[in-house]
Motif scaffolding. Structure first.
Motif, PDB file in Angstrom:
ATOM      1  N   THR A   1       0.778  -1.281  -0.137  1.00  0.00           N
ATOM      2  CA  THR A   1       0.232  -0.155   0.165  1.00  0.00           C
ATOM      3  C   THR A   1       0.788   1.173  -0.059  1.00  0.00           C
ATOM      4  O   THR A   1       1.656   1.290   0.973  1.00  0.00           O
ATOM      5  CB  THR A   1      -0.820   0.058   1.051  1.00  0.00           C
ATOM      6  OG1 THR A   1      -1.620  -1.147   1.251  1.00  0.00           O
ATOM      7  CG2 THR A   1      -1.717   1.129   1.111  1.00  0.00           C
ATOM      8  N   THR A   2       0.728   2.297  -0.887  1.00  0.00           N
ATOM      9  CA  THR A   2       1.579   3.320  -1.013  1.00  0.00           C
ATOM     10  C   THR A   2       1.265   4.260   0.450  1.00  0.00           C
ATOM     11  O   THR A   2       2.135   4.920   0.712  1.00  0.00           O
ATOM     12  CB  THR A   2       0.942   4.224  -2.207  1.00  0.00           C
ATOM     13  OG1 THR A   2       1.151   3.460  -3.380  1.00  0.00           O
ATOM     14  CG2 THR A   2       1.873   5.377  -2.395  1.00  0.00           C
ATOM     15  N   ALA A   3       0.010   4.252   0.846  1.00  0.00           N
ATOM     16  CA  ALA A   3      -0.237   4.997   2.124  1.00  0.00           C
ATOM     17  C   ALA A   3      -0.080   6.528   1.846  1.00  0.00           C
ATOM     18  O   ALA A   3       0.704   7.288   2.795  1.00  0.00           O
ATOM     19  CB  ALA A   3       0.367   4.539   3.424  1.00  0.00           C
ATOM     20  N   LYS A   4      -0.333   7.191   0.824  1.00  0.00           N
ATOM     21  CA  LYS A   4      -0.085   8.326   0.526  1.00  0.00           C
ATOM     22  C   LYS A   4      -1.154   9.328   0.960  1.00  0.00           C
ATOM     23  O   LYS A   4      -2.508   9.362   0.515  1.00  0.00           O
ATOM     24  CB  LYS A   4       0.171   8.568  -1.017  1.00  0.00           C
ATOM     25  CG  LYS A   4       0.338  10.015  -1.547  1.00  0.00           C
ATOM     26  CD  LYS A   4       0.746   9.883  -2.867  1.00  0.00           C
ATOM     27  CE  LYS A   4       1.282  11.533  -3.412  1.00  0.00           C
ATOM     28  NZ  LYS A   4       1.474  11.456  -4.967  1.00  0.00           N
ATOM     29  N   LEU A   5      -0.860  10.096   2.039  1.00  0.00           N
ATOM     30  CA  LEU A   5      -2.040  10.604   2.546  1.00  0.00           C
ATOM     31  C   LEU A   5      -1.855  12.130   2.148  1.00  0.00           C
ATOM     32  O   LEU A   5      -0.647  12.844   2.246  1.00  0.00           O
ATOM     33  CB  LEU A   5      -1.876  10.744   4.016  1.00  0.00           C
ATOM     34  CG  LEU A   5      -2.864  11.545   4.813  1.00  0.00           C
ATOM     35  CD1 LEU A   5      -4.399  11.121   4.875  1.00  0.00           C
ATOM     36  CD2 LEU A   5      -2.403  11.870   6.294  1.00  0.00           C
ATOM     37  N   THR A   6      -3.108  12.989   1.545  1.00  0.00           N
ATOM     38  CA  THR A   6      -2.861  14.416   1.285  1.00  0.00           C
ATOM     39  C   THR A   6      -4.247  14.927   1.836  1.00  0.00           C
ATOM     40  O   THR A   6      -5.234  14.559   2.044  1.00  0.00           O
ATOM     41  CB  THR A   6      -2.849  14.400  -0.333  1.00  0.00           C
ATOM     42  OG1 THR A   6      -4.046  13.887  -0.946  1.00  0.00           O
ATOM     43  CG2 THR A   6      -1.529  14.008  -0.822  1.00  0.00           C
ATOM     44  N   PHE A   7      -4.211  16.346   1.935  1.00  0.00           N
ATOM     45  CA  PHE A   7      -5.192  17.102   2.206  1.00  0.00           C
ATOM     46  C   PHE A   7      -5.532  18.187   1.303  1.00  0.00           C
ATOM     47  O   PHE A   7      -4.669  18.891   1.043  1.00  0.00           O
ATOM     48  CB  PHE A   7      -4.947  17.817   3.560  1.00  0.00           C
ATOM     49  CG  PHE A   7      -4.725  16.860   4.799  1.00  0.00           C
ATOM     50  CD1 PHE A   7      -5.784  16.889   5.605  1.00  0.00           C
ATOM     51  CD2 PHE A   7      -3.497  16.273   5.031  1.00  0.00           C
ATOM     52  CE1 PHE A   7      -5.583  16.040   6.822  1.00  0.00           C
ATOM     53  CE2 PHE A   7      -3.391  15.344   6.069  1.00  0.00           C
ATOM     54  CZ  PHE A   7      -4.509  15.178   7.031  1.00  0.00           C
ATOM     55  N   ASN A   8      -6.495  17.891   0.470  1.00  0.00           N
ATOM     56  CA  ASN A   8      -7.139  18.633  -0.732  1.00  0.00           C
ATOM     57  C   ASN A   8      -8.238  19.668  -0.577  1.00  0.00           C
ATOM     58  O   ASN A   8      -9.130  19.107   0.288  1.00  0.00           O
ATOM     59  CB  ASN A   8      -7.290  17.716  -1.996  1.00  0.00           C
ATOM     60  CG  ASN A   8      -5.836  16.775  -2.201  1.00  0.00           C
ATOM     61  OD1 ASN A   8      -5.473  16.012  -1.287  1.00  0.00           O
ATOM     62  ND2 ASN A   8      -5.650  16.963  -3.471  1.00  0.00           N
ATOM     63  N   ALA A   9      -8.292  20.648  -1.124  1.00  0.00           N
ATOM     64  CA  ALA A   9      -9.442  21.443  -1.425  1.00  0.00           C
ATOM     65  C   ALA A   9     -10.585  20.825  -2.214  1.00  0.00           C
ATOM     66  O   ALA A   9     -10.176  20.245  -3.133  1.00  0.00           O
ATOM     67  CB  ALA A   9      -8.776  23.010  -1.803  1.00  0.00           C
ATOM     68  N   VAL A  10     -11.751  21.094  -1.626  1.00  0.00           N
ATOM     69  CA  VAL A  10     -12.912  20.416  -2.321  1.00  0.00           C
ATOM     70  C   VAL A  10     -13.432  21.398  -3.185  1.00  0.00           C
ATOM     71  O   VAL A  10     -13.896  22.282  -2.936  1.00  0.00           O
ATOM     72  CB  VAL A  10     -13.846  19.845  -1.178  1.00  0.00           C
ATOM     73  CG1 VAL A  10     -14.923  19.311  -2.123  1.00  0.00           C
ATOM     74  CG2 VAL A  10     -13.357  18.571  -0.331  1.00  0.00           C
ATOM     75  N   VAL A  11     -13.643  20.998  -4.441  1.00  0.00           N
ATOM     76  CA  VAL A  11     -14.356  21.775  -5.320  1.00  0.00           C
ATOM     77  C   VAL A  11     -15.908  21.475  -5.559  1.00  0.00           C
ATOM     78  O   VAL A  11     -16.803  22.381  -5.352  1.00  0.00           O
ATOM     79  CB  VAL A  11     -13.931  21.449  -6.909  1.00  0.00           C
ATOM     80  CG1 VAL A  11     -14.535  22.388  -7.848  1.00  0.00           C
ATOM     81  CG2 VAL A  11     -12.340  21.888  -6.630  1.00  0.00           C
ATOM     82  N   SER A  12     -16.275  20.257  -5.499  1.00  0.00           N
ATOM     83  CA  SER A  12     -17.702  19.899  -5.359  1.00  0.00           C
ATOM     84  C   SER A  12     -17.736  18.442  -5.028  1.00  0.00           C
ATOM     85  O   SER A  12     -16.942  17.807  -5.158  1.00  0.00           O
ATOM     86  CB  SER A  12     -18.346  20.070  -6.604  1.00  0.00           C
ATOM     87  OG  SER A  12     -17.833  19.542  -7.806  1.00  0.00           O
TER      88      SER A  12
END
Length: 555
Positions: free
Chosen positions: A235-246
């Motif tokens: 598992t890459t286990a890549k965590l990100t926090f992204n702005a939600v568009v819709s």
């Protein structure tokens, strides 16, 4: 013969007793292992134990030593994987992250280059279109300035970026020197993260090494199957926090330029359109621990480093009331609405987790994200039955070798040969005692090293006894003959064992996997052989001299 000082005799006795006591748990391997597992489980549960755990714990007394020699993959069974690291993924991520910097660099040249937009391009290439080709020279200089010197000996003086012009387009890609450096860093980072993930679950002495340009070999003893190992490290286990568009229910919806459409992990049929460039990434995560939320449901607490905390705090302060997606491996775990400024860079990830899932997620996040996806080329599970057969074969080989050597020594040197055999048994106990204490791993080649040590151990006694025979032929009295025999044989014994130790050290440094297992047992055997030949055997002879006080001896 000058008797040893009392403190030396006491110290030798204590070392021998310690070796026997430390090696003893290996004679009852299954019971002691069950005891150790139960103790670890009870401690992890805060002292609460099930009936099965209490029964397993009672299998071995707590006051006795319980450290065991770890068994290697060929003796215990386990999982074997050969994986290929997709290093091209890193090129793409590097250039995607470079686009905002290129855009900002062009902002100051707007009068010369005109409008700037990112054009479609293959992975690993960044293509930027400017509307005014007259400003191409200035644009190329600005983009080249974003590069830096390659940090390798072979790449000194070269830039990390290769920037060219094609019509109205600026084409940016990593230079060949930087690609090579990136490949090396990616493989090394992958090796370290895999090692952390394996160590986190308590599996000891795995073999994790690079093979060729972009492949990684992973061998983990004691794990149930190759699929279990893949689940842990694949598992890459890549965590990100992204702005939600819709948010949408249409999986085929057009997310728009520089956006992504990602499925929700916990909401069936729900998809989130998020900005492709994350606000904060898991690379800036410094800690993650399993926990429970305010509703006593399993969750994961996380904490960012200084840079990540600043980004996280600034974004939450500027976007109160907006949703914020927590993305793990391209799935939205949750998309909470920012209620207030979150300073300090810490927070909690909630979702439909079980306790085991939250613990596993914390392990993966704490170990770090794999820098690139891994494609498994070969997977193999080695069953414990095969390992048990190897152990039996090794045990028989060691017993046969010890018996043959013992018969030879007794036939050649009589009573003194018996003393050497006693010291040889102490030597074996010391080898296993030391390996248990340091958490060493025993492999099939390691058993070969122990069998070799059996022959080497009596070799030192042969040198001593032959020197004693020579002194007796010179009409020396028994006491003096033994003393001179040990004195004059010592230099030859030390020289022979020092050269063997150099060979063992070289094998350990340059070798890997089973070769290192052989080197470890050989190196420990050298030390214990010198100790038993020069000190233990002599102490036994001294005790016999004190008791029998012989007028003559036959060696």
């Amino acid at each position: 013969m000058q008797p040893m000082a009392l403190w030396k005799r006491v110290l030798i006795l204590l070392v021998c007793l310690w070796g026997i006591a430390a090696a003893m748990p290996n004679l009852f391997y299954a019971k002691v292992e069950a005891h150790n597992d139960a103790v670890a489980a009870i401690e992890a549960a805060g002292g609460t134990a099930t009936a099965e755990q209490e029964a397993a714990r009672a299998e071995w007394p707590d006051f006795l030593p319980s450290a065991l020699v770890n068994l290697g993959l060929d003796l215990r069974g386990g999982a074997h994987l050969l994986a290929e690291v997709q290093v091209e993924d890193v090129y793409k991520s590097r250039l995607d992250a470079l686009w905002p910097e290129v855009r900002d660099a062009m902002r100051d040249l707007r009068d010369q280059v005109g409008a700037v937009r990112r054009a479609p391009s293959p992975d690993g290439i960044l293509r930027v279109t400017i509307s005014n080709p007259d400003g191409m020279t200035a644009a190329l200089e600005a983009v080249r300035a974003l590069g830096s010197s390659v940090v390798t000996l072979t790449g000194v003086g070269q830039s990390t970026l290769e920037v060219t012009a094609e019509g109205n387009d600026i084409v940016v890609q990593l230079s060949e020197a930087e690609k090579q450096a990136t490949d090396d860093r990616t493989i090394q980072q992958s090796l370290e993260i895999i090692r952390r993930r394996v160590d986190e679950v308590g599996t000891r002495e795995p073999t994790i090494q690079r093979q060729g340009e972009d492949r990684v070999l992973i061998q983990v003893p004691g794990i149930g199957s190759a699929s279990e190992l893949k689940a842990l490290i694949g598992t890459t286990a890549k965590l990100t926090f992204n702005a939600v568009v819709s948010r949408t229910n249409d999986a085929g919806a057009d997310p728009g330029p520089r956006n992504l459409i990602l499925p929700s992990m916990n909401e069936d049929g729900v998809y989130y359109i998020v900005e492709a460039t994350p606000v904060v990434s898991g690379e800036e995560l410094v800690d993650a621990q399993p926990a429970f939320d305010q509703n006593n449901r399993p969750a994961v607490n996380f904490r960012f480093d200084t840079t990540g905390a600043r980004k996280f705090g600034d974004y939450t302060a500027a976007n109160i009331g907006a949703p914020f997606a927590i993305v793990l491996d391209n799935e939205v775990i949750s998309a909470p609405v920012i209620q207030s400024h979150i300073p300090g860079g810490s927070g909690i990830i909630t979702g439909s987790f079980s306790v085991e899932e939250s613990t596993q997620l914390a392990v993966l996040l704490r170990a770090g994200a794999l820098p690139a996806e891994m494609r498994f080329l070969e997977e193999r599970t080695i069953g414990p039955e095969l390992g048990a057969d190897s152990i039996d074969a090794g045990r028989i080989a060691a017993l046969v070798a010890m018996g043959a050597v013992g018969l030879f020594m007794i036939a050649s040197y009589g009573l003194y040969g018996t003393f050497a055999v006693i010291a040889l048994m102490v030597n074996m106990a010391l080898i296993f005692g030391i390996m248990s204490a340091i958490g060493g791993t025993l492999t099939l080649p390691g058993i070969g090293g122990i069998v070799l040590t059996i022959g080497m151990a009596v070799d030192a006694n042969v040198l001593v006894f032959e020197r004693i025979r020579e002194e007796l032929r010179s009409q020396k009295n028994p006491f003096r003959a033994v003393e001179i025999g040990y004195e004059r044989a010592m230099s030859a014994i030390v020289d022979a064992n020092v050269t063997t130790m150099i060979s063992a050290a070289t094998l350990f440094i340059l070798g890997a996997g089973p070769v290192r297992g052989f080197a470890v047992t050989l190196g420990i055997g050298v030390v214990t052989s010198v100790f038993t030949a020069l000190l233990v055997t002599r102490a036994i002879i001294e005790i016999w001299f004190r008791i029998s006080r012989p007028k003559s001896i036959v060696v």
